[in-house]
Design a protein around this motif. Structure first.
Motif, PDB file in Angstrom:
ATOM      1  N   VAL A   9       0.757  -1.330  -0.042  1.00 22.59           N
ATOM      2  CA  VAL A   9       0.004   0.107   0.210  1.00 22.59           C
ATOM      3  C   VAL A   9       0.909   1.343   0.102  1.00 22.59           C
ATOM      4  O   VAL A   9       0.584   2.370  -0.510  1.00 22.59           O
ATOM      5  N   LEU A  10       1.930   1.296   0.555  1.00 22.15           N
ATOM      6  CA  LEU A  10       2.848   2.195   0.383  1.00 22.15           C
ATOM      7  C   LEU A  10       3.474   2.771  -1.129  1.00 22.15           C
ATOM      8  O   LEU A  10       3.589   3.877  -1.297  1.00 22.15           O
ATOM      9  N   ILE A  11       3.600   1.532  -1.625  1.00 26.77           N
ATOM     10  CA  ILE A  11       4.006   1.697  -3.090  1.00 26.77           C
ATOM     11  C   ILE A  11       2.818   2.494  -3.935  1.00 26.77           C
ATOM     12  O   ILE A  11       3.176   3.402  -4.676  1.00 26.77           O
ATOM     13  N   ILE A  12       1.721   2.005  -3.684  1.00 30.39           N
ATOM     14  CA  ILE A  12       0.490   2.665  -4.200  1.00 30.39           C
ATOM     15  C   ILE A  12       0.371   4.107  -3.777  1.00 30.39           C
ATOM     16  O   ILE A  12       0.124   4.964  -4.561  1.00 30.39           O
ATOM     17  N   LEU A  13       0.690   4.278  -2.558  1.00 26.35           N
ATOM     18  CA  LEU A  13       0.554   5.557  -2.153  1.00 26.35           C
ATOM     19  C   LEU A  13       1.627   6.505  -2.738  1.00 26.35           C
ATOM     20  O   LEU A  13       1.412   7.713  -3.156  1.00 26.35           O
ATOM     21  N   ALA A  14       2.844   5.994  -2.679  1.00 25.15           N
ATOM     22  CA  ALA A  14       4.087   6.726  -3.360  1.00 25.15           C
ATOM     23  C   ALA A  14       3.701   7.072  -5.044  1.00 25.15           C
ATOM     24  O   ALA A  14       4.001   8.237  -5.473  1.00 25.15           O
ATOM     25  N   VAL A  15       3.330   6.050  -5.625  1.00 24.75           N
ATOM     26  CA  VAL A  15       2.850   6.530  -7.062  1.00 24.75           C
ATOM     27  C   VAL A  15       1.875   7.362  -7.188  1.00 24.75           C
ATOM     28  O   VAL A  15       1.994   8.126  -7.848  1.00 24.75           O
ATOM     29  N   LEU A  16       0.835   7.386  -6.474  1.00 23.79           N
ATOM     30  CA  LEU A  16      -0.215   8.262  -6.480  1.00 23.79           C
ATOM     31  C   LEU A  16       0.240   9.762  -5.880  1.00 23.79           C
ATOM     32  O   LEU A  16       0.051  10.818  -6.926  1.00 23.79           O
ATOM     33  N   VAL A  17       1.118   9.918  -5.034  1.00 26.86           N
ATOM     34  CA  VAL A  17       1.833  11.030  -4.623  1.00 26.86           C
ATOM     35  C   VAL A  17       2.915  11.754  -5.910  1.00 26.86           C
ATOM     36  O   VAL A  17       2.621  13.108  -6.357  1.00 26.86           O
ATOM     37  N   MET A  18       3.408  10.888  -6.292  1.00 26.03           N
ATOM     38  CA  MET A  18       4.164  11.412  -7.696  1.00 26.03           C
ATOM     39  C   MET A  18       3.567  11.940  -8.740  1.00 26.03           C
ATOM     40  O   MET A  18       3.716  13.048  -9.113  1.00 26.03           O
ATOM     41  N   ALA A  19       2.471  11.013  -8.978  1.00 27.58           N
ATOM     42  CA  ALA A  19       1.672  11.524 -10.145  1.00 27.58           C
ATOM     43  C   ALA A  19       1.237  12.719  -9.847  1.00 27.58           C
ATOM     44  O   ALA A  19       0.834  13.381 -10.748  1.00 27.58           O
ATOM     45  N   TYR A  20       0.371  12.908  -8.723  1.00 27.09           N
ATOM     46  CA  TYR A  20      -0.643  14.065  -8.751  1.00 27.09           C
ATOM     47  C   TYR A  20       0.237  15.145  -8.310  1.00 27.09           C
ATOM     48  O   TYR A  20      -0.105  16.397  -8.404  1.00 27.09           O
ATOM     49  N   GLY A  21       1.402  15.182  -7.917  1.00 30.67           N
ATOM     50  CA  GLY A  21       2.483  16.177  -7.604  1.00 30.67           C
ATOM     51  C   GLY A  21       2.758  16.961  -9.164  1.00 30.67           C
ATOM     52  O   GLY A  21       2.925  17.791  -9.316  1.00 30.67           O
ATOM     53  N   VAL A  22       3.122  15.590  -9.967  1.00 35.62           N
ATOM     54  CA  VAL A  22       3.479  16.105 -11.254  1.00 35.62           C
ATOM     55  C   VAL A  22       2.121  16.936 -11.989  1.00 35.62           C
ATOM     56  O   VAL A  22       2.300  17.862 -12.663  1.00 35.62           O
ATOM     57  N   VAL A  23       0.800  16.262 -11.955  1.00 37.82           N
ATOM     58  CA  VAL A  23      -0.279  16.871 -12.507  1.00 37.82           C
ATOM     59  C   VAL A  23      -0.574  18.308 -11.867  1.00 37.82           C
ATOM     60  O   VAL A  23      -0.876  19.303 -12.448  1.00 37.82           O
ATOM     61  N   THR A  24      -0.279  18.492 -10.661  1.00 34.89           N
ATOM     62  CA  THR A  24      -0.740  19.788 -10.127  1.00 34.89           C
ATOM     63  C   THR A  24       0.346  20.947 -10.210  1.00 34.89           C
ATOM     64  O   THR A  24       0.110  21.911 -10.288  1.00 34.89           O
ATOM     65  N   ARG A  25       1.441  20.303 -10.446  1.00 31.64           N
ATOM     66  CA  ARG A  25       2.696  21.478 -10.629  1.00 31.64           C
ATOM     67  C   ARG A  25       3.056  21.726 -11.907  1.00 31.64           C
ATOM     68  O   ARG A  25       3.440  22.825 -12.420  1.00 31.64           O
ATOM     69  N   ARG A  26       2.930  20.780 -13.021  1.00 34.36           N
ATOM     70  CA  ARG A  26       3.539  20.988 -14.252  1.00 34.36           C
ATOM     71  C   ARG A  26       2.559  20.545 -15.348  1.00 34.36           C
ATOM     72  O   ARG A  26       3.081  20.165 -16.564  1.00 34.36           O
ATOM     73  N   THR A  27       1.304  20.629 -15.285  1.00 40.05           N
ATOM     74  CA  THR A  27       0.576  20.463 -16.119  1.00 40.05           C
ATOM     75  C   THR A  27      -0.676  21.518 -16.255  1.00 40.05           C
ATOM     76  O   THR A  27      -0.700  22.318 -15.445  1.00 40.05           O
ATOM     77  N   VAL A  28      -1.284  21.659 -17.521  1.00 42.32           N
ATOM     78  CA  VAL A  28      -2.049  22.510 -17.878  1.00 42.32           C
ATOM     79  C   VAL A  28      -3.438  22.554 -16.974  1.00 42.32           C
ATOM     80  O   VAL A  28      -3.742  23.449 -16.379  1.00 42.32           O
ATOM     81  N   PHE A  29      -3.941  21.308 -16.716  1.00 41.39           N
ATOM     82  CA  PHE A  29      -4.925  21.122 -15.707  1.00 41.39           C
ATOM     83  C   PHE A  29      -4.589  21.623 -14.444  1.00 41.39           C
ATOM     84  O   PHE A  29      -5.442  22.266 -13.537  1.00 41.39           O
TER      85      PHE A  29
END
Length: 416
Positions: free
Chosen positions: A263-283
Motif C-alpha cells: 500500500v505504501l508503493i500505491i501511495l507513493a505512485v499516487l503522490v508522485m503522479a498527482y504532484g506532477v499533475v498539480t505542478r507541471r500540467t495545464v490542468f
C-alpha cells in the motif's frame, strides 16, 4: 592635511552607511526568504516536533518498526483521500461524500468477490468504475447545473450511504480472498536479500532520497534562471540531508519489520503522479487559477465547467481507491465503513497548508497534514487516551490550522 581629513571622514561615513544598507538589505532578503512560505515550511517543523513529542511520551514505542508499519497500514486510505481532497479545496470546493463513497465501493467489491465469487481484480475494477460514476454525478451537478459543491456532496453523503445499506442488505460481508487482502496488508521483502533486514526496502528509500535531491536541485536551478530568490546552497544541502535522514530512518525501520508495504508503493505512485499533475500540467495550473481568482480564470479562457467536472471525477476515483484499500485492510465490507473519513481528509488538507478560500495547497502538504493526524491518533492510542479526548485534540489542531491561514492572509493584506 586639514582638508584631506574631513574628506576621508566623509568617505568612511559613506562606506559605513553603504555597508549598513547592504547588511540591512541582506537581512531583509533572508527574512523574506525564510517567511515567504512560512505555512508550508512550518508544517514540516510541526510534524518533526509532534513525532519527537510522542516518541518521548510513549518511551520510543511510537518509533518502533512495528508501530511505524502499522501507521502506514492504518492511515493509508486517509492519505489517498487527502490527495483528492486537496485538489478539490484548491479549486474552492469541498467534498463531504467521500466516506460514503468509500463504503459504497467497498460494498460493491465485496458483493462481487465474496457473494458472486468473481476474481478479486474484477471486484477492484468494479469499485473503480463505481467511483468514477459517482464523481461524474457530483461533477455534473456542480459544474453544469451550478449547485454549490457543499450541497451536492452533502446530498451525496446521504445518497451513497443509503445505497451502501441497500447493496449490503444491512449486513457485513467477509472474508475477502488472500489476493485481495494483499492490497492493504501485503509486503515486498526478500527480493535482494539482507541479514536481519530487507535490503530492497533500503534500496527504495535511497532511490526516493536521490529523486528528491535531483528534483530539488533542478527546481533551484530553474528559480535561479528566472532570477527568483533561493535559499543559500549550504542551507539547501542541509535541507536535503535532513529529509534524506528522515526517509532513510523510516526505510530502516520498515526494513527491520516486515519489509515494504504494498500500500505504501500505491501511495507513493499516487503522490508522485498527482504532484506532477498539480505542478507541471495545464490542468493543474487551471485548478489553481479557478481557486485563486475565478473571474480572472474565466477571462483567461479557462474552461471552468470542464475543469470542475474532472476535479470531482478524480475525487470519485481516489475515493474508490481508498475504498478498495479500506475493505482490503478490514477484510470485509460493513454498512458503517468510511464513517467520518471525509473530515479526516479535509483536516489533512487544511493542516497541510490548503487555504480556506482556495487557490493554495500542495499534495505533499496534504500528505504531511495527514501524517500529523495519523501520528497524533496513533500516539494517543498508545498512551491510552480516551476517544473523546482524541476528538477534542484533533478538532483543536484543525481550528489552529485554519486560524493560522486567516492570520497570514490578514498580515499579507496589511503589508500591501
Amino acid at each position: 592635511m586639514t582638508s584631506t581629513a574631513p574628506r576621508q571622514t566623509e568617505q568612511t561615513e559613506e562606506s559605513t552607511a553603504t555597508a549598513s544598507a547592504a547588511l540591512h538589505t541582506g537581512t531583509s532578503d533572508i527574512r523574506a526568504l525564510l517567511t515567504r512560505n512560512l505555512r508550508q515550511s512550518g508544517i514540516y517543523v510541526a510534524f518533526v516536533a509532534i513525532v519527537a513529542l510522542f516518541a518521548l511520551l510513549t518511551g520510543g514505542v511510537s518509533l518502533s518498526p512495528v508501530n511505524i508499519t502499522n501507521i502506514v497500514l492504518q492511515y493509508s486510505y486517509i492519505l489517498v483521500l487527502a490527495i483528492g481532497m486537496v485538489i478539490v479545496i484548491i479549486a474552492g470546493h469541498i467534498d463531504l461524500s467521500v466516506g460514503s463513497v468509500v463504503a459504497l465501493t467497498g460494498a460493491i467489491s465485496a458483493v462481487l468477490v465474496i457473494q458472486q465469487g468473481l476474481p478479486w481484480w474484477a471486484g477492484a475494477l468494479a469499485a473503480l468504475g463505481v467511483g468514477l460514476v459517482v464523481g461524474a454525478w457530483h461533477g455534473f451537478w456542480v459544474a453544469y447545473v451550478g449547485i454549490p459543491a457543499f450541497i451536492v456532496t452533502l446530498a451525496g453523503m446521504l445518497l451513497f450511504r443509503g445505497l451502501t445499506l441497500r447493496v449490503l442488505d444491512n449486513i457485513s460481508l467477509s472474508p475477502f480472498p488472500a489476493e485481495y487482502q494483499q492490497v492493504a496488508s501485503g509486503f515486498l521483502n526478500g527480493l535482494i536479500g539482507g541479514q536481519g533486514y530487507d535490503a530492497f526496502t533500503l534500496l527504495i528509500g535511497a532511490i526516493a532520497v536521490a529523486g528528491y535531491a535531483v528534483s530539488g536541485f533542478r527546481t533551484r536551478l530553474a528559480r535561479i534562471t528566472y532570477q527568483q530568490p533561493v535559499e543559500s546552497f549550504p542551507l539547501f544541502v542541509a535541507r536535503v540531508a535532513l529529509v534524506g535522514a528522515v526517509v532513510m530512518y523510516f526505510a530502516w525501520q520498515l526494513a527491520h519489520a516486515r519489509g515494504l508495504p504494498v500500500v505504501l508503493i500505491i501511495l507513493a505512485v499516487l503522490v508522485m503522479a498527482y504532484g506532477v499533475v498539480t505542478r507541471r500540467t495545464v490542468f493543474g495550473r487551471q485548478v489553481y487559477a479557478i481557486g485563486g481568482n475565478l473571474s480572472a480564470a474565466m477571462l483567461s479562457g479557462v474552461k471552468v465547467r470542464s475543469v470542475n467536472f474532472w476535479i470531482f471525477v478524480n475525487m470519485g476515483f481516489l475515493s474508490a481507491v481508498a475504498g478498495i484499500i479500506y475493505s482490503s485492510r478490514s477484510n470485509g465490507a460493513q454498512p458503517a465503513a468510511g464513517n467520518m473519513f471525509e473530515l479526516d481528509a479535509i483536516a489533512a488538507a487544511f493542516i497541510g497548508g490548503a487555504a480556506v478560500t482556495g487557490g493554495v495547497g500542495t499534495v505533499v502538504g496534504a500528505m504531511v497534514g495527514g501524517l500529523i493526524m495519523a501520528v497524533m491518533s496513533n500516539g494517543m492510542q498508545l498512551m491510552g487516551v480516551d476517544q473523546s479526548i482524541q476528538s477534542v485534540v484533533k478538532g483543536f489542531v484543525l481550528l489552529l490550522a485554519v486560524a493560522f491561514d486567516i492570520y497570514n492572509k490578514r498580515r499579507a493584506g496589511a503589508a500591501r
